[in-house]
Motif scaffolding. Sequence first.
Motif, PDB file in Angstrom:
ATOM      1  N   ALA A 151      47.158  40.331  46.475  1.00 57.92           N
ATOM      2  CA  ALA A 151      47.637  39.105  45.839  1.00 57.92           C
ATOM      3  C   ALA A 151      47.015  37.863  46.475  1.00 57.92           C
ATOM      4  O   ALA A 151      46.615  36.919  45.779  1.00 57.92           O
ATOM      5  CB  ALA A 151      49.163  39.045  45.932  1.00 57.92           C
ATOM      6  N   ILE A 152      46.911  37.864  47.807  1.00 58.03           N
ATOM      7  CA  ILE A 152      46.299  36.726  48.497  1.00 58.03           C
ATOM      8  C   ILE A 152      44.828  36.584  48.105  1.00 58.03           C
ATOM      9  O   ILE A 152      44.327  35.482  47.864  1.00 58.03           O
ATOM     10  CB  ILE A 152      46.449  36.883  50.018  1.00 58.03           C
ATOM     11  CG1 ILE A 152      47.931  36.773  50.412  1.00 58.03           C
ATOM     12  CG2 ILE A 152      45.615  35.837  50.759  1.00 58.03           C
ATOM     13  CD1 ILE A 152      48.200  37.051  51.874  1.00 58.03           C
ATOM     14  N   ALA A 183      43.205  33.461  46.214  1.00 56.53           N
ATOM     15  CA  ALA A 183      42.112  32.743  46.873  1.00 56.53           C
ATOM     16  C   ALA A 183      40.918  32.598  45.938  1.00 56.53           C
ATOM     17  O   ALA A 183      40.224  31.577  45.961  1.00 56.53           O
ATOM     18  CB  ALA A 183      41.699  33.488  48.143  1.00 56.53           C
ATOM     19  N   ALA A 184      40.684  33.606  45.093  1.00 56.75           N
ATOM     20  CA  ALA A 184      39.579  33.514  44.137  1.00 56.75           C
ATOM     21  C   ALA A 184      39.802  32.370  43.164  1.00 56.75           C
ATOM     22  O   ALA A 184      38.864  31.653  42.806  1.00 56.75           O
ATOM     23  CB  ALA A 184      39.436  34.835  43.381  1.00 56.75           C
ATOM     24  N   GLY A 185      41.033  32.175  42.731  1.00 59.10           N
ATOM     25  CA  GLY A 185      41.324  31.084  41.812  1.00 59.10           C
ATOM     26  C   GLY A 185      41.271  29.721  42.469  1.00 59.10           C
ATOM     27  O   GLY A 185      40.938  28.720  41.821  1.00 59.10           O
ATOM     28  N   ALA A 186      41.573  29.672  43.776  1.00 60.13           N
ATOM     29  CA  ALA A 186      41.623  28.390  44.469  1.00 60.13           C
ATOM     30  C   ALA A 186      40.263  27.938  44.977  1.00 60.13           C
ATOM     31  O   ALA A 186      39.980  26.734  45.021  1.00 60.13           O
ATOM     32  CB  ALA A 186      42.609  28.471  45.639  1.00 60.13           C
ATOM     33  N   PHE A 187      39.378  28.884  45.347  1.00 60.53           N
ATOM     34  CA  PHE A 187      38.141  28.503  46.013  1.00 60.53           C
ATOM     35  C   PHE A 187      36.881  28.846  45.229  1.00 60.53           C
ATOM     36  O   PHE A 187      35.772  28.635  45.718  1.00 60.53           O
ATOM     37  CB  PHE A 187      38.057  29.163  47.392  1.00 60.53           C
ATOM     38  CG  PHE A 187      39.177  28.770  48.305  1.00 60.53           C
ATOM     39  CD1 PHE A 187      39.229  27.511  48.871  1.00 60.53           C
ATOM     40  CD2 PHE A 187      40.204  29.668  48.581  1.00 60.53           C
ATOM     41  CE1 PHE A 187      40.271  27.149  49.714  1.00 60.53           C
ATOM     42  CE2 PHE A 187      41.254  29.316  49.423  1.00 60.53           C
ATOM     43  CZ  PHE A 187      41.292  28.059  49.982  1.00 60.53           C
ATOM     44  N   THR A 188      37.001  29.413  44.032  1.00 59.17           N
ATOM     45  CA  THR A 188      35.830  29.728  43.229  1.00 59.17           C
ATOM     46  C   THR A 188      35.924  29.019  41.891  1.00 59.17           C
ATOM     47  O   THR A 188      36.900  28.329  41.595  1.00 59.17           O
ATOM     48  CB  THR A 188      35.695  31.255  43.006  1.00 59.17           C
ATOM     49  OG1 THR A 188      36.783  31.707  42.188  1.00 59.17           O
ATOM     50  CG2 THR A 188      35.717  32.000  44.325  1.00 59.17           C
ATOM     51  N   GLY A 234      36.191  35.725  36.397  1.00 63.01           N
ATOM     52  CA  GLY A 234      37.011  36.914  36.553  1.00 63.01           C
ATOM     53  C   GLY A 234      36.446  37.892  37.559  1.00 63.01           C
ATOM     54  O   GLY A 234      37.188  38.598  38.236  1.00 63.01           O
ATOM     55  N   GLY A 235      35.092  37.948  37.681  1.00 64.84           N
ATOM     56  CA  GLY A 235      34.484  38.858  38.633  1.00 64.84           C
ATOM     57  C   GLY A 235      34.890  38.555  40.063  1.00 64.84           C
ATOM     58  O   GLY A 235      35.151  39.463  40.850  1.00 64.84           O
ATOM     59  N   TYR A 236      34.967  37.274  40.406  1.00 66.21           N
ATOM     60  CA  TYR A 236      35.369  36.911  41.756  1.00 66.21           C
ATOM     61  C   TYR A 236      36.847  37.247  41.996  1.00 66.21           C
ATOM     62  O   TYR A 236      37.236  37.584  43.117  1.00 66.21           O
ATOM     63  CB  TYR A 236      35.126  35.423  42.002  1.00 66.21           C
ATOM     64  CG  TYR A 236      33.664  35.087  42.171  1.00 66.21           C
ATOM     65  CD1 TYR A 236      32.969  35.463  43.316  1.00 66.21           C
ATOM     66  CD2 TYR A 236      32.962  34.403  41.176  1.00 66.21           C
ATOM     67  CE1 TYR A 236      31.625  35.158  43.479  1.00 66.21           C
ATOM     68  CE2 TYR A 236      31.621  34.098  41.322  1.00 66.21           C
ATOM     69  CZ  TYR A 236      30.962  34.482  42.470  1.00 66.21           C
ATOM     70  OH  TYR A 236      29.630  34.199  42.617  1.00 66.21           O
ATOM     71  N   HIS A 237      37.667  37.133  40.967  1.00 68.48           N
ATOM     72  CA  HIS A 237      39.069  37.506  41.115  1.00 68.48           C
ATOM     73  C   HIS A 237      39.185  38.982  41.496  1.00 68.48           C
ATOM     74  O   HIS A 237      39.920  39.342  42.431  1.00 68.48           O
ATOM     75  CB  HIS A 237      39.831  37.236  39.819  1.00 68.48           C
ATOM     76  CG  HIS A 237      40.215  35.799  39.634  1.00 68.48           C
ATOM     77  ND1 HIS A 237      39.332  34.862  39.156  1.00 68.48           N
ATOM     78  CD2 HIS A 237      41.382  35.147  39.865  1.00 68.48           C
ATOM     79  CE1 HIS A 237      39.936  33.683  39.098  1.00 68.48           C
ATOM     80  NE2 HIS A 237      41.182  33.838  39.511  1.00 68.48           N
ATOM     81  N   TYR A 238      38.456  39.838  40.782  1.00 71.57           N
ATOM     82  CA  TYR A 238      38.516  41.259  41.094  1.00 71.57           C
ATOM     83  C   TYR A 238      37.928  41.554  42.460  1.00 71.57           C
ATOM     84  O   TYR A 238      38.478  42.352  43.227  1.00 71.57           O
ATOM     85  CB  TYR A 238      37.766  42.068  40.019  1.00 71.57           C
ATOM     86  CG  TYR A 238      38.474  42.092  38.686  1.00 71.57           C
ATOM     87  CD1 TYR A 238      39.698  42.733  38.549  1.00 71.57           C
ATOM     88  CD2 TYR A 238      37.924  41.471  37.570  1.00 71.57           C
ATOM     89  CE1 TYR A 238      40.361  42.759  37.327  1.00 71.57           C
ATOM     90  CE2 TYR A 238      38.577  41.491  36.349  1.00 71.57           C
ATOM     91  CZ  TYR A 238      39.793  42.133  36.234  1.00 71.57           C
ATOM     92  OH  TYR A 238      40.435  42.159  35.031  1.00 71.57           O
ATOM     93  N   PHE A 239      36.799  40.902  42.787  1.00 69.37           N
ATOM     94  CA  PHE A 239      36.140  41.162  44.061  1.00 69.37           C
ATOM     95  C   PHE A 239      37.035  40.773  45.234  1.00 69.37           C
ATOM     96  O   PHE A 239      37.263  41.572  46.157  1.00 69.37           O
ATOM     97  CB  PHE A 239      34.820  40.390  44.129  1.00 69.37           C
ATOM     98  CG  PHE A 239      34.018  40.671  45.370  1.00 69.37           C
ATOM     99  CD1 PHE A 239      33.171  41.757  45.428  1.00 69.37           C
ATOM    100  CD2 PHE A 239      34.124  39.843  46.478  1.00 69.37           C
ATOM    101  CE1 PHE A 239      32.430  42.024  46.572  1.00 69.37           C
ATOM    102  CE2 PHE A 239      33.396  40.102  47.630  1.00 69.37           C
ATOM    103  CZ  PHE A 239      32.546  41.188  47.665  1.00 69.37           C
ATOM    104  N   LEU A 240      37.551  39.549  45.216  1.00 71.54           N
ATOM    105  CA  LEU A 240      38.403  39.108  46.319  1.00 71.54           C
ATOM    106  C   LEU A 240      39.754  39.805  46.298  1.00 71.54           C
ATOM    107  O   LEU A 240      40.387  39.976  47.349  1.00 71.54           O
ATOM    108  CB  LEU A 240      38.588  37.588  46.252  1.00 71.54           C
ATOM    109  CG  LEU A 240      37.323  36.768  46.549  1.00 71.54           C
ATOM    110  CD1 LEU A 240      37.634  35.277  46.509  1.00 71.54           C
ATOM    111  CD2 LEU A 240      36.728  37.144  47.899  1.00 71.54           C
TER     112      LEU A 240
END
Length: 252
Positions: free
Chosen positions: A45-46, A50-55, A59-65
């Motif tokens: 969850a964190i 973090a993907a939504g706050a710093f990228t 969607g790819g970064y959401h899954y990756f992080l």
Amino acid sequence: MGREQPTPTVRPSCKKPDPNVACDTRPVLSAYLTRTSRWRAGGGAIGWLAAGAFTSGSGGYHYFLGVAGYLAGALVAEVGASLPAPEGRRQASLVVRRPSERLTWGARWGPVLIVATLGVHTWIYQAWSTAGRDRVPPSQVILALAGIGLATAVLWLSCRFVVLRARPVRAADLGAADDAIRASSLQTIGGASLALMCMAALDVMWAMMLALDAPEPANWIMNALGFAMVPAALYSWFGIRTRPRPAPKVAA
């Protein structure tokens, strides 16, 4: 008539092992599953937040992080995952414990296959890439390789930590519970690490495919290798991560 053997009684913990006392492993396994699931879910969850706050919100970064956070939570949970040591003398185990014996084939050879696939894909890209086209920044390839290397190091170091973690002499059923805990931990960390490697490789391979229109059959090969990372990541997450390998049986 022979002398009747005493019937073993059951108690929820075995701080003092007794041959006539059987341990109920359910509280032990329940406590382990509760603790680790909380840490893993919290880490995921964190990472997602973090993907939504710093990228940029891709969607790819959401899954990756999210996967990276899950893996970090799984590693933190392993710090206290071993069973409580009973009172009494410890004895050395005569069984040689190796990380490779506790991992499935996919978890053991996955990093090698991912690096080999990325290497072939990069070679094709370099062979047909021209100066007049937009090139993938070398830093993106280096970053992907660094991420794969880091995930591989985390996988093998954590596996050695889990496998070689001290195991004191205890009742046989608690020993079986300890083996189940180790097997679950290894496959969870292995599957999450491989999923992270596949996603890192897919990111740079996708950029190469968009930047290059190679002649056939090279273009077909690049697409096949790139898209293969998607089912590989899904298999790592839903297959390897959730399928513990039983501990090897040894003769008494």
